[in-house]
Write a protein that holds these residues in place. Structure first.
Motif, PDB file in Angstrom:
ATOM      1  N   ASP A 233       0.688  -1.091   0.075  1.00 32.94           N
ATOM      2  CA  ASP A 233       0.132  -0.194   0.026  1.00 32.94           C
ATOM      3  C   ASP A 233       0.877   1.451  -0.008  1.00 32.94           C
ATOM      4  OD1 ASP A 233      -2.295  -1.299  -0.138  1.00 32.94           O
ATOM      5  OD2 ASP A 233      -2.414  -1.393   2.058  1.00 32.94           O
ATOM      6  N   ASP A 234       2.077   1.227   0.801  1.00 27.81           N
ATOM      7  CA  ASP A 234       3.125   2.470   0.627  1.00 27.81           C
ATOM      8  C   ASP A 234       3.656   2.709  -0.766  1.00 27.81           C
ATOM      9  OD1 ASP A 234       2.655   3.199   3.482  1.00 27.81           O
ATOM     10  OD2 ASP A 234       4.080   1.423   4.071  1.00 27.81           O
ATOM     11  N   PHE A 235       3.737   1.643  -1.261  1.00 25.87           N
ATOM     12  CA  PHE A 235       4.268   1.535  -2.765  1.00 25.87           C
ATOM     13  C   PHE A 235       3.349   1.901  -3.767  1.00 25.87           C
ATOM     14  CE2 PHE A 235       4.585  -0.884  -6.709  1.00 25.87           C
ATOM     15  CZ  PHE A 235       5.779  -0.268  -7.255  1.00 25.87           C
ATOM     16  N   ILE A 236       2.096   1.805  -3.594  1.00 22.73           N
ATOM     17  CA  ILE A 236       1.209   2.349  -4.234  1.00 22.73           C
ATOM     18  C   ILE A 236       0.938   3.865  -4.284  1.00 22.73           C
ATOM     19  CG2 ILE A 236      -1.487   2.469  -5.060  1.00 22.73           C
ATOM     20  CD1 ILE A 236      -1.670  -0.630  -4.098  1.00 22.73           C
ATOM     21  N   GLN A 237       0.908   4.185  -2.852  1.00 24.28           N
ATOM     22  CA  GLN A 237       0.865   5.544  -2.569  1.00 24.28           C
ATOM     23  C   GLN A 237       2.084   6.349  -3.250  1.00 24.28           C
ATOM     24  OE1 GLN A 237      -1.670   7.183  -1.068  1.00 24.28           O
ATOM     25  NE2 GLN A 237      -0.486   9.076  -1.845  1.00 24.28           N
ATOM     26  N   GLU A 238       3.248   5.863  -3.114  1.00 26.08           N
ATOM     27  CA  GLU A 238       4.291   6.566  -3.755  1.00 26.08           C
ATOM     28  C   GLU A 238       4.403   6.447  -5.233  1.00 26.08           C
ATOM     29  OE1 GLU A 238       9.269   6.583  -3.115  1.00 26.08           O
ATOM     30  OE2 GLU A 238       8.043   5.228  -2.033  1.00 26.08           O
ATOM     31  N   LEU A 239       3.717   5.398  -5.782  1.00 27.80           N
ATOM     32  CA  LEU A 239       3.560   5.610  -7.315  1.00 27.80           C
ATOM     33  C   LEU A 239       2.537   6.608  -7.589  1.00 27.80           C
ATOM     34  CD1 LEU A 239       2.624   1.781  -8.352  1.00 27.80           C
ATOM     35  CD2 LEU A 239       4.818   3.153  -8.967  1.00 27.80           C
ATOM     36  N   LYS A 240       1.621   7.083  -6.818  1.00 26.09           N
ATOM     37  CA  LYS A 240       0.768   8.176  -7.002  1.00 26.09           C
ATOM     38  C   LYS A 240       1.409   9.473  -6.954  1.00 26.09           C
ATOM     39  CE  LYS A 240      -3.783   6.084  -5.775  1.00 26.09           C
ATOM     40  NZ  LYS A 240      -4.972   6.431  -4.852  1.00 26.09           N
ATOM     41  N   ASP A 241       2.346   9.402  -5.740  1.00 23.07           N
ATOM     42  CA  ASP A 241       3.033  10.740  -5.493  1.00 23.07           C
ATOM     43  C   ASP A 241       4.375  11.072  -6.566  1.00 23.07           C
ATOM     44  OD1 ASP A 241       1.646  11.052  -3.180  1.00 23.07           O
ATOM     45  OD2 ASP A 241       3.381   9.973  -1.925  1.00 23.07           O
ATOM     46  N   ARG A 242       4.560   9.913  -7.027  1.00 18.75           N
ATOM     47  CA  ARG A 242       5.676  10.273  -8.097  1.00 18.75           C
ATOM     48  C   ARG A 242       5.035  10.583  -9.532  1.00 18.75           C
ATOM     49  NH1 ARG A 242      11.167   7.056  -7.152  1.00 18.75           N
ATOM     50  NH2 ARG A 242      11.319   7.293  -4.790  1.00 18.75           N
ATOM     51  N   GLY A 243       3.895  10.342  -9.714  1.00 13.95           N
ATOM     52  CA  GLY A 243       3.055  10.427 -11.000  1.00 13.95           C
ATOM     53  C   GLY A 243       3.048   9.406 -11.857  1.00 13.95           C
ATOM     54  N   PHE A 244       3.353   8.275 -11.318  1.00  8.54           N
ATOM     55  CA  PHE A 244       3.159   7.288 -12.454  1.00  8.54           C
ATOM     56  C   PHE A 244       1.838   6.490 -12.661  1.00  8.54           C
ATOM     57  CE2 PHE A 244       7.771   6.580 -10.708  1.00  8.54           C
ATOM     58  CZ  PHE A 244       8.356   6.843 -12.032  1.00  8.54           C
ATOM     59  N   ILE A 245       1.072   6.794 -11.613  1.00  7.57           N
ATOM     60  CA  ILE A 245      -0.425   6.350 -11.561  1.00  7.57           C
ATOM     61  C   ILE A 245      -1.313   7.368 -11.300  1.00  7.57           C
ATOM     62  CG2 ILE A 245       0.247   3.840 -11.251  1.00  7.57           C
ATOM     63  CD1 ILE A 245      -0.687   4.141  -8.558  1.00  7.57           C
ATOM     64  N   ARG A 246      -2.571   7.145 -11.607  1.00  5.01           N
ATOM     65  CA  ARG A 246      -3.562   8.262 -11.151  1.00  5.01           C
ATOM     66  C   ARG A 246      -4.891   7.357 -11.018  1.00  5.01           C
ATOM     67  NH1 ARG A 246      -2.837   9.871 -16.757  1.00  5.01           N
ATOM     68  NH2 ARG A 246      -4.365   9.105 -17.975  1.00  5.01           N
ATOM     69  N   GLU A 247      -5.618   8.007  -9.980  1.00  7.11           N
ATOM     70  CA  GLU A 247      -7.010   7.384  -9.745  1.00  7.11           C
ATOM     71  C   GLU A 247      -7.900   8.225 -10.773  1.00  7.11           C
ATOM     72  OE1 GLU A 247     -10.326   7.239  -6.238  1.00  7.11           O
ATOM     73  OE2 GLU A 247      -7.944   7.609  -5.675  1.00  7.11           O
TER      74      GLU A 247
END
Length: 379
Positions: free
Chosen positions: A65-79
């Motif tokens: 879950d922390d990894f998913i949040q960091e993916l969002k923070d770094r702009g690799f994924i979006r909701e």
């Protein structure tokens, strides 16, 4: 006491590799998974969780879950919010990958297949023809009226003047001048055809993922190293249609037959609109042609053996491409003897090339052939 001079030389020490962060380690695995799942984030994360359970990839302080949040923070994924407006950015909406991750996947594919390449100056396409080009060849000739002044080799010209006139009566005339030959840097227009028929995932072998990686790597190579070249990508099943480079991670097979003729027709239509003299088609396929679209819109299909009617249409398209000076290079990722015989006849009709290869080494072969084609002007 006389001091001895300090010792010089190399000092060898034990290599201590830089420790990889948990995010970087997970991100490397995640990129591989997202390619296999054709951009399906949820499926890729499910696989990542299973791998984490088996191999203990995370720690209590850093979870998936922390990894998913960091993916969002770094702009690799979006909701992506639902049509009803639900989803609050906390993981309860649909998640998709961003253009930043798409670029990262292409770069990773390039490094995996072709090695780390540095961006070069524009062009880099050498031909065997000398003339008023922009690549120095290392060969010299006498100056001729009309040669650009910046092409004159002053060192060689001064040497000629000294030899011809001596030091006492030194002078330089037009006959002493020499210029360095240059090579043309031609441009290349390429269409990459990818077979997405159902056989690309049959028999327990995933053939579409390596094909996607090759396409992403070739796209990254051309856009970074050969920016003046063009690359168009199309896929073919029952029909053929173009896809954009950014759509490559999402490419998947379908319940299709193999309409090779439709793919070739579209590829040649694409290349007709290109102004470059040098044009070529790369075709990645594992199956025989088994489908045609008839003039009335119906499909003619035959998956049993090699259908003479369909095969002859393929030969006609190969010959037509030859008349247009468009060579076709076929990368056959199957080993059936009767299919290889078809490819042999197809290649003969086009005067192109064929490579019979498995999935391993496919990228290297395409890269080598692309580079070799850029070293000559295709007429």
């Amino acid at each position: 006491m006389k001091k001895s001079p300090p010792k010089t030389g190399f000092v060898f020490t034990k290599h201590n590799p830089k420790e990889q962060s948990i995010f970087d380690r997970l991100f490397e695995i995640f990129q591989e998974l997202i390619t296999h799942t054709s951009g399906d984030f949820d499926e890729a994360i499910d696989w990542l969780r299973q791998l984490d359970e088996e191999y203990k990839l995370t720690t209590p302080d850093y979870t998936i879950d922390d990894f998913i949040q960091e993916l969002k923070d770094r702009g690799f994924i979006r909701e992506v919010f639902r049509p009803d407006g639900s989803g609050n950015g906390k993981g309860d909406g649909k998640v998709s990958i961003t253009e930043k991750l798409e670029r990262a996947l292409r770069k990773r594919s390039l490094e995996q297949i072709f090695g780390k390449l540095k961006r070069a100056a524009s062009g880099n396409h050498k031909t065997k023809y000398r003339g008023k080009g922009d690549e120095q060849s290392g060969e010299f000739r006498s100056y001729q009226f009309g040669d650009a002044l910046e092409r004159i080799s002053m060192t060689e010209s001064l040497k000629n003047a000294q030899i011809n006139h001596g030091f006492e009566n030194f002078r330089m005339t037009e006959n002493d001048l020499v210029v360095e030959e240059t090579m043309f840097k031609a441009q290349m227009s390429t269409v990459l055809m990818i077979d997405i028929s159902h056989s690309m995932i049959l028999y327990g072998e995933d053939r579409i993922t390596p094909a996607k990686k090759v396409a992403m790597a070739l796209a990254e190579l051309i856009t970074t190293r050969y920016p003046k070249d063009t690359l168009d990508i199309l896929v073919f099943g029952n029909d053929a249609w173009p896809i954009k480079i950014k759509d490559l991670p999402y490419l998947n097979v379908g319940p299709y037959h193999t309409n090779t003729v439709a793919g070739l027709q579209l590829a040649m239509d694409m290349l007709r609109r290109k102004k470059n003299t040098n044009k070529q088609i790369f075709m990645i396929t594992d199956g025989k042609p088994s489908c045609l679209r008839l003039p009335d819109g119906r499909y003619y299909k035959n998956s049993v053996g090699l259908d003479e009617y369909i095969v002859n249409k393929c030969y006609m398209m190969a010959a037509q491409a030859r008349k247009l000076h468009i060579p076709i290079t076929t990368f056959m990722i199957a080993s059936d003897p009767y299919l290889q015989q078809f490819v042999d006849h197809f290649t003969e009709a086009n005067q192109g090339k064929a490579f019979y290869t498995g999935l391993q080494g496919l990228g290297e072969m395409i890269f080598t052939d692309y580079e070799n084609n850029r070293k000559r002007k295709i007429r």
